[in-house]
Design a protein around this motif. Structure first.
Motif, short mmCIF file in Angstrom:
data_model
loop_
_atom_site.label_atom_id
_atom_site.label_comp_id
_atom_site.label_asym_id
_atom_site.label_seq_id
_atom_site.Cartn_x
_atom_site.Cartn_y
_atom_site.Cartn_z
N GLY A 129 4.85 -0.07 -3.10
CA GLY A 129 3.43 -0.39 -3.15
C GLY A 129 2.60 0.58 -3.96
O GLY A 129 1.38 0.43 -4.04
N ASP A 185 11.69 -5.56 -3.02
CA ASP A 185 11.14 -4.70 -1.98
C ASP A 185 9.91 -5.39 -1.36
O ASP A 185 9.40 -6.37 -1.90
CB ASP A 185 10.78 -3.34 -2.60
N CYS A 197 13.18 -6.59 -8.46
CA CYS A 197 12.66 -5.89 -7.30
C CYS A 197 12.40 -6.90 -6.19
O CYS A 197 11.65 -7.85 -6.38
CB CYS A 197 11.37 -5.15 -7.63
N MET A 225 8.92 -9.39 -10.67
CA MET A 225 9.18 -8.55 -11.84
C MET A 225 10.61 -8.02 -11.76
O MET A 225 11.22 -8.00 -10.70
CB MET A 225 8.16 -7.42 -11.94
N PRO A 229 6.49 -5.24 -1.03
CA PRO A 229 5.32 -5.81 -1.72
C PRO A 229 5.69 -6.95 -2.66
O PRO A 229 4.98 -7.97 -2.71
CB PRO A 229 4.75 -4.61 -2.49
N CYS A 230 6.78 -6.84 -3.39
CA CYS A 230 7.19 -7.93 -4.27
C CYS A 230 7.63 -9.14 -3.46
O CYS A 230 7.34 -10.29 -3.82
CB CYS A 230 8.30 -7.49 -5.21
N CYS A 278 11.48 -0.82 -4.93
CA CYS A 278 10.19 -0.82 -5.65
C CYS A 278 10.25 -0.12 -7.01
O CYS A 278 10.74 1.00 -7.14
CB CYS A 278 9.12 -0.18 -4.79
N LEU A 279 9.71 -0.79 -8.03
CA LEU A 279 9.72 -0.26 -9.39
C LEU A 279 8.32 0.11 -9.87
O LEU A 279 8.09 0.33 -11.06
CB LEU A 279 10.31 -1.30 -10.36
N ALA A 280 7.36 0.16 -8.95
CA ALA A 280 5.98 0.48 -9.30
C ALA A 280 5.37 -0.59 -10.20
O ALA A 280 4.63 -0.30 -11.14
CB ALA A 280 5.87 1.88 -9.94
N GLY A 281 5.69 -1.84 -9.89
CA GLY A 281 5.08 -2.96 -10.60
C GLY A 281 4.67 -4.04 -9.61
O GLY A 281 4.65 -5.22 -9.94
N CYS A 282 4.35 -3.61 -8.39
CA CYS A 282 4.16 -4.52 -7.25
C CYS A 282 3.04 -5.53 -7.43
O CYS A 282 3.03 -6.57 -6.78
CB CYS A 282 3.88 -3.74 -5.98
S1 FES Z 1 7.71 -3.73 -4.52
FE1 FES Z 1 8.47 -4.51 -6.35
S2 FES Z 1 7.66 -3.22 -7.81
FE2 FES Z 1 6.90 -2.41 -5.98
#
Ligand code: FES
Ligand code: FMN
Lengths: 166, 418
Positions: free
Chosen positions: B87, A84, A82, A132, A86-87, A123-127
């Motif tokens: 997020g 995205d 990921c 990750m 946040p990551c 995003c994988l919901a592990g931000c």
């Molecule tokens: S931005 Fe990577 S898991 Fe949410």
């Protein structure tokens, strides 16, 4: 053929939906096909369409639309990092780049031995546990969080050792 | 809040085990409603508690349930576990840590909706989690807490897990229905709303995982107790997913009305590496960026207050940006998300996200001209109000607000445009 090899599993899937709404079983059956063949081939699409009594083009459209279904074969494992926002704020882009460099591939490519394809995903919901990635393996999808180059390379080594019995 | 109401596994680590959940009042609320209450009574309690949908829109759940077309059966309940907003990672923690409270919430909702079948639509990436949930459902069925003739009444309920296959748009409720029916996940025109014509064209309730997980405590402890938490209009506890440049990212269950400052600086431990805070995205990628002024930091996080400072609370996924973040890059990242996730059904969203992405790419590659800033703004405002669903509308918000508050970040990246 899926129907010959997995009759019970197919029945179990179909039982979740009203009989006149069989088509609802499309995604679970496509997952089954992908698990069996490694990707969703044209032949697999015809098989699934046959079970659902719909036209193969209707099933084919789904494979193009959903990112977890693959029309073409890739590495045995798809390692999807990921990157995205946040990551990325917590070092995911640097991690992904290092990983590719270490495997001597570019993003989206497959290692020479055909074992690993590295891809970028949203995003994988592990931000909160970046960097990750998820590993799309023949047996399903698994999460790996709070990763660094060492932990990722260790996993890849393990997958390499595992060979064909995975 | 001394104890968690939703993230109870933080206080009772083994609560994902059925015996432990049952020891802590598990399934007493469901048993109570099935044995002693009418569906209307349950709906009334949920209305009085003013339980608002946690999937983003904040619509009162009880009110939504009362829209179900009378007399039409079967009905369905669908738990929205697609959780794909950048997020956002709260539903996942609930389902991993405190899964039975979520499942009991589905059961209560199903009873209130008079549905005998419920589905959990899990994003496909939650593969392992979905299989865990199937195991939990089986355990409940074995104990007689799901299945036929529950608690010696004639009420029956089955819950099934449905796995999506990777598409953000499928979190939008009508696209979710398309997806579950075996079609491409395109959103549908509303009305008809799902309460009238939802899954398989039957009356359907769709609620977010967190929304449903609030139900057992509301039934057990009452609407008055629930209303004593949070603010007058945004009642109850909320899970805030905190990510980005903070010392301690993670989920924080706090009452609605907690300020950004408290969340970020007390619970989240402040900004990483002693840096200064620059901006806040309060609803993932889907709402305007806020500059981190004192006024913004002191704003209570609830559905009424955040719009007053120019954004939305949405799913309460708070992404914190420190002073090192270039806002043109942030806009590039959020736009890249929406371009990738646009379902392609309507032209304004499909083309708009494409063009915004390409202009923003020029800033990243050093090829942007000064006029590109206004061009970008024009493209964004040009699609505003014209998209088929909210995805396209969401996509422009971080970009437009980014230019408004941090124009100099864009200007710094422009040259002669070659
Ligand atoms: S931005 Fe990577 S898991 Fe949410
Ligand atoms: C593009 C888009 C994506 C969405 N994604 C989700 C999601 O992942 N999870 C969710 O619960 N709601 C999501 N929603 C909101 C749903 O459409 C719907 O409002 C919600 O599931 C209703 O449940 P609630 O009232 O309990 O919040 C999304 C909406 C849009 C427009």
């Amino acid at each position: 053929m899926l129907v010959d090899k997995y009759p019970k599993e197919i029945d179990r899937i179909l039982a979740k939906f009203p009989p006149e709404r069989k088509r609802a079983a499309a995604l679970p059956l496509l997952y089954l096909a992908q698990r069996e063949y490694g990707h969703v081939s044209k032949e697999a699409i015809r098989e699934v369409a046959g079970i659902l009594d719909v036209d193969p083009t209707q099933v084919g459209g789904l494979v193009g639309f959903y990112s977890l279904l693959h029309a073409k074969p890739g590495g045995k494992y798809r390692l999807q990092v990921c990157t995205d926002l946040p990551c990325a704020l917590r070092g995911a882009e640097e991690f992904a780049e290092e990983l590719c460099d270490n495997l001597r591939i570019k993003m989206g490519e497959t290692t020479e031995d055909g074992l690993i394809t590295v891809e970028e995903v949203k995003c994988l919901a592990g931000c909160d546990k970046a960097p990750m990635f998820q590993l799309q393996a023949p047996d399903g999808i698994h999460y790996f969080e709070n990763q660094d180059l060492d932990s990722a390379m260790e996993l890849i080594e393990e997958l390499r050792q595992r060979g064909d019995d995975a | 809040m001394p104890e968690h109401i939703l993230l109870r596994h933080r206080d009772i680590p083994e609560i994902a085990d059925l015996d432990v959940y049952l020891k802590h009042d598990g399934f007493t609320a469901f048993e109570d409603v099935v044995k002693n209450q009418t569906p209307e009574q349950v709906i009334e309690t949920v209305k009085t508690a003013n339980l608002r949908g946690r999937g983003g829109a904040g619509f009162p759940a009880g009110v939504k349930w009362s829209f179900l077309t009378p007399g039409v059966f079967p009905r369905y309940v669908v738990a929205n576990a697609d959780e794909s907003e950048p997020g956002t990672f709260k539903d996942r923690e609930i389902m991993e840590g405190n899964p039975y409270q979520f499942l009991e919430g589905i059961a209560i909702c199903s009873y209130a909706a008079q549905a005998n079948t419920a589905y959990i639509y899990c994003r496909g990436e939650f593969w392992d989690l979905a299989h865990e949930l199937e195991g939990k459902i089986e355990a409940l069925t074995k104990r007689g807490l799901l299945g036929e003739g529950l608690f010696d009444t004639d009420y029956s309920l089955m819950i099934y897990v449905y796995l999506g296959a990777g598409a953000y748009i499928c979190g939008e409720e009508t696209a979710l229905l398309s997806s579950m029916e075996g079609e491409i996940g395109h959103p549908r025109l509303r009305p008809p709303f799902p309460a009238a014509e939802g899954l398989f064209a039957k009356p359907t309730v769709i609620n977010n995982v967190e929304t449903l997980t609030n139900l057992p405590p509301i039934i057990n402890q009452g609407a008055d107790w629930y209303c004593s938490i949070g603010t007058e209009k945004s009642t109850g506890p909320k899970i805030f997913s905190l990510s980005g440049h903070v010392e301690r990212p993670g989920n924080y269950e706090l009452p609605f009305g907690t300020t950004f400052r408290e969340l970020i600086f007390e619970h989240g431990g402040g900004i990483r590496d002693g840096k200064a805070i620059k901006g806040i995205l309060p609803a993932g990628a889907s709402a305007p960026l806020l500059p981190a002024t004192d006024e913004v930091l002191d704003t209570p996080m609830d559905y009424e207050s955040v719009p007053k400072v120019g954004s939305q609370l949405g799913s309460a996924s708070i992404i914190v940006l420190d002073e090192t973040v270039d806002i043109a890059w942030m806009a590039y990242k959020t736009t890249s998300f929406f371009k990738h996730e646009s379902c392609g059904k309507c032209a304004p969203c499909r083309e708009g996200t494409y063009w915004m992405y390409h202009i923003l790419n020029r800033f990243q590659n050093g090829n942007a001209a000064p006029a590109d800033i206004d061009l970008l703004n024009r493209v964004a405002l040009g699609i505003q109000g014209k998209c088929f669903c909210a995805l396209g509308e969401f996509s422009i918000t971080p970009v437009v607000a980014g230019i408004e508050h941090f124009r100099s970040d864009f200007e710094a990246l422009t040259g002669d445009g070659k």
